[in-house]
Scaffold this active site. Structure first.
Site, PDB file in Angstrom:
ATOM      1  N   GLY A 170       0.818  -1.217   0.000  1.00 33.91           N
ATOM      2  CA  GLY A 170       0.000   0.000   0.000  1.00 33.91           C
ATOM      3  C   GLY A 170       0.847   1.259   0.000  1.00 33.91           C
ATOM      4  O   GLY A 170       2.034   1.230  -0.336  1.00 33.91           O
ATOM      5  N   ALA A 171       0.197   2.401   0.377  1.00 32.28           N
ATOM      6  CA  ALA A 171       0.835   3.730   0.287  1.00 32.28           C
ATOM      7  C   ALA A 171       1.403   3.891  -1.128  1.00 32.28           C
ATOM      8  O   ALA A 171       2.583   4.180  -1.327  1.00 32.28           O
ATOM      9  CB  ALA A 171       1.908   3.910   1.356  1.00 32.28           C
ATOM     10  N   HIS A 175       2.512   4.635  -4.912  1.00 33.55           N
ATOM     11  CA  HIS A 175       3.123   5.781  -5.597  1.00 33.55           C
ATOM     12  C   HIS A 175       3.414   5.379  -7.040  1.00 33.55           C
ATOM     13  O   HIS A 175       3.091   4.253  -7.464  1.00 33.55           O
ATOM     14  CB  HIS A 175       4.396   6.237  -4.865  1.00 33.55           C
ATOM     15  CG  HIS A 175       5.365   5.115  -4.606  1.00 33.55           C
ATOM     16  ND1 HIS A 175       6.082   4.505  -5.591  1.00 33.55           N
ATOM     17  CD2 HIS A 175       5.688   4.467  -3.457  1.00 33.55           C
ATOM     18  CE1 HIS A 175       6.839   3.561  -5.081  1.00 33.55           C
ATOM     19  NE2 HIS A 175       6.614   3.503  -3.783  1.00 33.55           N
ATOM     20  N   GLY A 232       5.953   4.385  -8.537  1.00 35.67           N
ATOM     21  CA  GLY A 232       6.698   3.131  -8.715  1.00 35.67           C
ATOM     22  C   GLY A 232       5.739   1.950  -8.821  1.00 35.67           C
ATOM     23  O   GLY A 232       5.846   1.118  -9.736  1.00 35.67           O
ATOM     24  N   HIS A 233       4.767   1.882  -7.896  1.00 33.71           N
ATOM     25  CA  HIS A 233       3.790   0.791  -7.950  1.00 33.71           C
ATOM     26  C   HIS A 233       2.980   0.863  -9.245  1.00 33.71           C
ATOM     27  O   HIS A 233       2.681  -0.151  -9.869  1.00 33.71           O
ATOM     28  CB  HIS A 233       2.801   0.889  -6.780  1.00 33.71           C
ATOM     29  CG  HIS A 233       3.433   0.740  -5.432  1.00 33.71           C
ATOM     30  ND1 HIS A 233       3.536   1.782  -4.543  1.00 33.71           N
ATOM     31  CD2 HIS A 233       3.977  -0.331  -4.820  1.00 33.71           C
ATOM     32  CE1 HIS A 233       4.107   1.354  -3.434  1.00 33.71           C
ATOM     33  NE2 HIS A 233       4.396   0.084  -3.578  1.00 33.71           N
ATOM     34  N   GLU A 252      12.873  -3.028  -9.060  1.00 30.98           N
ATOM     35  CA  GLU A 252      14.308  -3.255  -8.857  1.00 30.98           C
ATOM     36  C   GLU A 252      14.884  -2.395  -7.732  1.00 30.98           C
ATOM     37  O   GLU A 252      16.048  -2.547  -7.393  1.00 30.98           O
ATOM     38  CB  GLU A 252      15.069  -2.993 -10.158  1.00 30.98           C
ATOM     39  CG  GLU A 252      14.818  -4.079 -11.179  1.00 30.98           C
ATOM     40  CD  GLU A 252      15.647  -3.915 -12.446  1.00 30.98           C
ATOM     41  OE1 GLU A 252      16.239  -2.825 -12.640  1.00 30.98           O
ATOM     42  OE2 GLU A 252      15.670  -4.867 -13.241  1.00 30.98           O
ATOM     43  N   ASP A 291      14.062  -2.748  -4.742  1.00 30.55           N
ATOM     44  CA  ASP A 291      14.306  -3.829  -3.771  1.00 30.55           C
ATOM     45  C   ASP A 291      14.986  -4.981  -4.521  1.00 30.55           C
ATOM     46  O   ASP A 291      14.407  -6.058  -4.681  1.00 30.55           O
ATOM     47  CB  ASP A 291      12.982  -4.264  -3.142  1.00 30.55           C
ATOM     48  CG  ASP A 291      12.329  -3.131  -2.384  1.00 30.55           C
ATOM     49  OD1 ASP A 291      12.878  -2.712  -1.358  1.00 30.55           O
ATOM     50  OD2 ASP A 291      11.275  -2.634  -2.829  1.00 30.55           O
ATOM     51  N   SER A 337       9.583   5.705  -2.976  1.00 34.12           N
ATOM     52  CA  SER A 337       9.370   4.747  -1.895  1.00 34.12           C
ATOM     53  C   SER A 337       8.252   5.260  -1.003  1.00 34.12           C
ATOM     54  O   SER A 337       8.099   6.474  -0.822  1.00 34.12           O
ATOM     55  CB  SER A 337      10.655   4.622  -1.064  1.00 34.12           C
ATOM     56  OG  SER A 337      10.371   4.001   0.174  1.00 34.12           O
ATOM     57  N   ARG A 385       8.274   5.156   1.981  1.00 32.79           N
ATOM     58  CA  ARG A 385       8.892   5.744   3.174  1.00 32.79           C
ATOM     59  C   ARG A 385       9.273   7.213   2.968  1.00 32.79           C
ATOM     60  O   ARG A 385       9.503   7.931   3.948  1.00 32.79           O
ATOM     61  CB  ARG A 385      10.152   4.970   3.572  1.00 32.79           C
ATOM     62  CG  ARG A 385       9.860   3.540   4.010  1.00 32.79           C
ATOM     63  CD  ARG A 385      11.153   2.767   4.216  1.00 32.79           C
ATOM     64  NE  ARG A 385      10.887   1.347   4.368  1.00 32.79           N
ATOM     65  CZ  ARG A 385      10.605   0.738   5.508  1.00 32.79           C
ATOM     66  NH1 ARG A 385      10.589   1.435   6.621  1.00 32.79           N
ATOM     67  NH2 ARG A 385      10.363  -0.550   5.555  1.00 32.79           N
TER      68      ARG A 385
HETATM   69  O1  PAF Z   1       8.082  -4.874  -1.781  1.00 32.20           O
HETATM   70  C1  PAF Z   1       7.089  -4.903  -1.032  1.00 32.20           C
HETATM   71  O2  PAF Z   1       6.253  -4.005  -1.033  1.00 32.20           O
HETATM   72  C2  PAF Z   1       6.901  -6.089  -0.084  1.00 32.20           C
HETATM   73  O3  PAF Z   1       8.120  -6.547   0.388  1.00 32.20           O
HETATM   74  C3  PAF Z   1       6.090  -7.230  -0.711  1.00 32.20           C
HETATM   75  C4  PAF Z   1       6.802  -7.846  -1.904  1.00 32.20           C
HETATM   76  C5  PAF Z   1       4.714  -6.717  -1.154  1.00 32.20           C
HETATM   77  C6  PAF Z   1       5.876  -8.334   0.325  1.00 32.20           C
HETATM   78  O4  PAF Z   1       5.195  -7.866   1.459  1.00 32.20           O
END
Ligand code: PAF
Length: 254
Positions: free
Chosen positions: A27-28, A30, A32-33, A144, A146, A181, A183
């Site tokens: 969630g939260a 942005h 990137g998602h 990427e 993460d 992010s 964060r």
């Molecule tokens: O990257 C994330 O947001 C989390 O680590 C994930 C892959 C959704 C697992 O909780």
């Protein structure tokens, strides 16, 4: 857009449908998602996004408590993006075993972020496996930013013969270079101004050691800067906020 808040309801809907593209998130949301969502929409007949703040991947209770939660905003963004379905399970739904069963990897997961956040990757791998088993996607999308997480999830999919393609997607950055992010919104104003230096320094320093020293000199608390397999990885703290980033290394870096 259909919203499912229990595995039973989700499974009932999923039965008999073609395999979707899947974007797991905490969630939260942005940009990137949303870039992962768009990639999934391009490559799959339909797309499902999960929103679940996974408690088992937080090694600090304060970090879990402070993690931004804004489900209604997230749903609005996903609806606007044309997502077909959203899965919003609870911790009780996903951990009926109270986390007695878990996935652990015993090499890469102990390096970099794993060395600083004990148990973090066990939590990530376990929840991702549970979500993949419930969603049964053809492809699942991960950023990427993460990078270590992406490598571990790829490794798990291969080791456990999971029938899914794990797709890595490029880092999305702010105009000033800071990797997007959830964060970032927790950064104090002064720290937000300093944060883009992380990307600049890890890209431009001749060695990981120089980069770490320069970041410390600028006021970052450095967890690590390390070069592994032609990529430079860094994690730093600004106040309470932990930031990570990584860049491919070009020839000339030691
Ligand atoms: O990257 C994330 O947001 C989390 O680590 C994930 C892959 C959704 C697992 O909780």
């Amino acid at each position: 857009m259909k919203v499912f808040d229990s595995p039973a309801a989700w499974r009932g809907f999923r039965a008999g449908l073609e395999a979707p593209g899947f974007v797991p998130t905490m969630g939260a949301l942005h940009e990137g998602h949303l870039s992962l969502v768009r990639r999934s929409q391009d490559e799959n007949p339909w797309t499902v996004v999960s929103v679940f703040v996974n408690p088992t991947q937080f090694d600090e209770a304060a970090d879990l408590a402070a993690y931004p939660r804004q489900v209604e905003d997230d749903l609005d963004r996903l609806r606007e993006a044309g997502v077909d379905a959203v899965f919003l399970p609870s911790a009780e739904d996903l951990y009926p075993d109270d986390y007695r069963y878990r996935v652990s990897e015993n090499q890469l997961s102990h390096r970099l972020c794993g060395a600083h956040r004990p148990g973090h990757f066990d939590g990530v791998l376990t929840v991702v496996l549970k979500l993949l088993n419930l969603v049964r996607p053809a492809r699942a999308y991960f950023g990427e930013k993460d990078y270590q997480q992406l490598q571990l999830i790829r490794g798990m999919a291969e080791a456990l013969f999971l029938d899914v393609d794990i797709v890595g997607c490029p880092i999305v950055r702010e105009a000033d270079g800071l990797a997007r992010s959830s964060r970032n919104r927790r950064l104090a104003e002064r720290d937000r101004r300093l944060a883009p230096e992380l990307y600049r320094v890890i890209r431009n320093s001749g060695s990981a050691e120089d980069a770490g020293a320069e970041l410390a000199g600028l006021g970052f608390e450095v967890d690590y800067v390390e070069d592994i397999d032609a990529r430079r990885f860094a994690a730093v703290r600004l106040g309470e906020v932990r930031l990570i980033d990584n860049v491919p290394l070009e020839a000339g870096h030691s």
